[in-house]
Design a protein around this motif. Sequence first.
Motif, short mmCIF file in Angstrom:
data_model
loop_
_atom_site.label_atom_id
_atom_site.label_comp_id
_atom_site.label_asym_id
_atom_site.label_seq_id
_atom_site.Cartn_x
_atom_site.Cartn_y
_atom_site.Cartn_z
N ASP A 31 10.85 -0.19 25.67
CA ASP A 31 11.50 -0.90 26.78
C ASP A 31 13.30 -0.26 26.70
O ASP A 31 13.52 -0.45 26.13
N GLU A 81 11.82 4.53 33.61
CA GLU A 81 12.66 3.59 33.87
C GLU A 81 13.90 4.04 34.73
O GLU A 81 14.46 3.19 35.09
N TYR A 129 9.92 -0.58 37.92
CA TYR A 129 9.84 -0.51 36.25
C TYR A 129 10.07 -2.41 35.57
O TYR A 129 9.92 -2.92 35.03
N TYR A 130 11.19 -2.17 36.23
CA TYR A 130 12.01 -3.50 36.31
C TYR A 130 11.28 -5.37 36.62
O TYR A 130 11.19 -6.29 35.74
N PHE A 151 10.06 -9.46 33.50
CA PHE A 151 9.39 -8.82 32.39
C PHE A 151 9.07 -9.09 31.51
O PHE A 151 10.35 -9.47 31.31
N ARG A 190 9.41 -9.98 27.85
CA ARG A 190 10.00 -9.83 27.13
C ARG A 190 10.58 -10.36 26.02
O ARG A 190 10.83 -9.83 24.65
N SER A 219 7.39 -6.50 25.38
CA SER A 219 8.19 -5.94 24.44
C SER A 219 8.94 -6.51 23.52
O SER A 219 9.47 -5.93 22.54
#
Length: 644
Positions: free
Chosen positions: A278, A484, A489-490, A500, A502, A507
């Motif tokens: 990430d 990225e 991707y975001y 996302f 996280r 990630s």
Amino acid sequence: MLAQTELERALPAGLPPILLATAATPSVAALRLPFEGLGPEGYLVRTVTLNGRPTLLIAGNGDKGALYGAFALIRHLATTPFADTLSLSSAPRVKLRVLNHWDNLDGSIERGYAGQSLWDWWTLPDFRDPRYTDYARANASIGINGTVLNNVNAKADSLTAPYIAKAAALADVFRPWGIKVYLSVRFSAPIELGGLKTADPRDPAVAAWWKAKADEIYRAIPDFGGFLVKANSEGQPGPRDYGASHADGANMLAAAVKPHDGIVMWRAFVYAETDPEDRAKQAYTEFKPLDGKFADNVLVQVKNGAIDFQPREPFHPLFGAMPRTPLMIEFQITKEYLDFATHLAYLGPLFTEVLDAKTGQKRGETVADVVDGQAEGHKLSGMAGVANIGRDRDWSGSTFNQANWYAFGRLAWDPDLSAEAIARAWAAETFGNDRQVVDTVTAMMMGSREAVVDYTGALGLAHLMATGHHYGPGPWVADLARPEWNPVYYHRADAAGIGFDRTTSGSNAVGQYAGPVARAFAKPETTPESMLLWFHHLPWDRRMADGRTLWEDLVGHYDRGVAYVGRMRQQWDSLKGKVDAEIWQKTATYLAIQEREARWWRDASLAYWMSVNHRPLPAGVRPPEHDLAWYKAQHFPYAPGQAH
Ligand code: BDP
């Protein structure tokens, strides 16, 4: 003394006689005033009795303090009528208060929206444009004491003798205003300029080349500040090319400037396409293990958030995580990701939101506490702002953009100031102290950054802009070489949800935060809604605090952002005739552009989200003006500020 001239230019009549002095002036020393805590730059402004006469004393331990004191008095009297007893005193909490110019040697500015570079490299060092002095005055008035002259994507040429002479001419102009110059350096310069085969920082010939180069610079600029380095980031060369660490690279350069009291600002803005991790995690992964390994004249310069100057990001997890290293914070004053100079977005609330954030590392510790370095006893501390200054008559592309330069300087001096107090002071200093003007301008400014967040993508969404120039929406972009770099991707939106993950199921970037902060970000229920989709992937139907679904709430944010701009237009209209006509007209026109573009962001984004989630708009919500294909077809090859 320069301070004297500034006072004569700015102060109203009818004040008591003014004495500009230093602590060592005998008549001042006799007053036994508290100079101890003021350091070399702090000031004290007081009404005192000298030789039996009331006198307004402006003093510091040295000339710099007196200069800052003069500007503090001017500022004070711009907002407050003179009272018989006056007492102001302040010392900067942060030592290096530095602008980073992303100015190229050909006069263009990377991510600059205020015209060409102020530095006319071509006519330097002979011609010293009077604007260089005005630039220095403006900076000194808000406490800025350093400027990096050239782009972090540096050309080696800025280290050649002719360009050192040009930088020296600027340094001569800035010196009396307490401003040092710094240069961004290209790590591979020993190869490009020195003919060496390598730039490996562990190679003695490389270290010797840099040492000789530093000596040459200091012969021309005895108080040269030092180097700023972007290494192994977005294609720039660096120590990792040779298997050496960022600390090896920084320390080698630090040794070259050390005999001259110079410093190195080494950027932590590092990520690599070869790294599947990430992007939000990569800087921490690379730098955290290096804590304690940097020389004592190195600062690591960390962007405010872990990705890249987005309209909103949670604070960078490195703050508080490297206690043995002075960390400079880097803000972007130029509005690369907030739709350039035309949009009115006051960044004071963005800066203070990050500075006030609790790191979770130590009880009560904020990002500002880390940056000022006092708790750890660091002898260096710093704040950097990527400048929004160019050759435009209004310096920053619009009058309101000057407020962001101003706010940066004021917060670098005192990170505890409130964004609103700064806005009020700026409004009064800029437009005059008319109550209605100051109230209206401050009200417009205070919600303006949140409006940009709302119409570009709220709830923690980020990096949704179009490619390259970063102007306007591009949430659909999915075809760029590096994963990225793509907005998809975001946001990771699909039919079921958006955001996302996280957390540990994703990630685990959350794991880079500490204590209560990490715990709060780990669960959607305890994550502030403003950062929800930064940390979590959630169903479109998730219930939000206000009872609406996530989808309804997101739509509401877009509408709120557009409506805010409409309100700013009305507020500004109410000031017609009360502010300078030319400034009024330009601002009114820019607000009209902003409203049109805010709508464009909203409509394009909604059209895209609906193509992904296949959901209707909530009842009563206006549909996008065009279909998605229309938005995707928009191209702006000549948008300003692009790298070349
Ligand atoms: C990015 C900009 C790019 C800069 C880079 C940096 O798009 O132009 O070179 O930051 O900070 O946001 O190095």
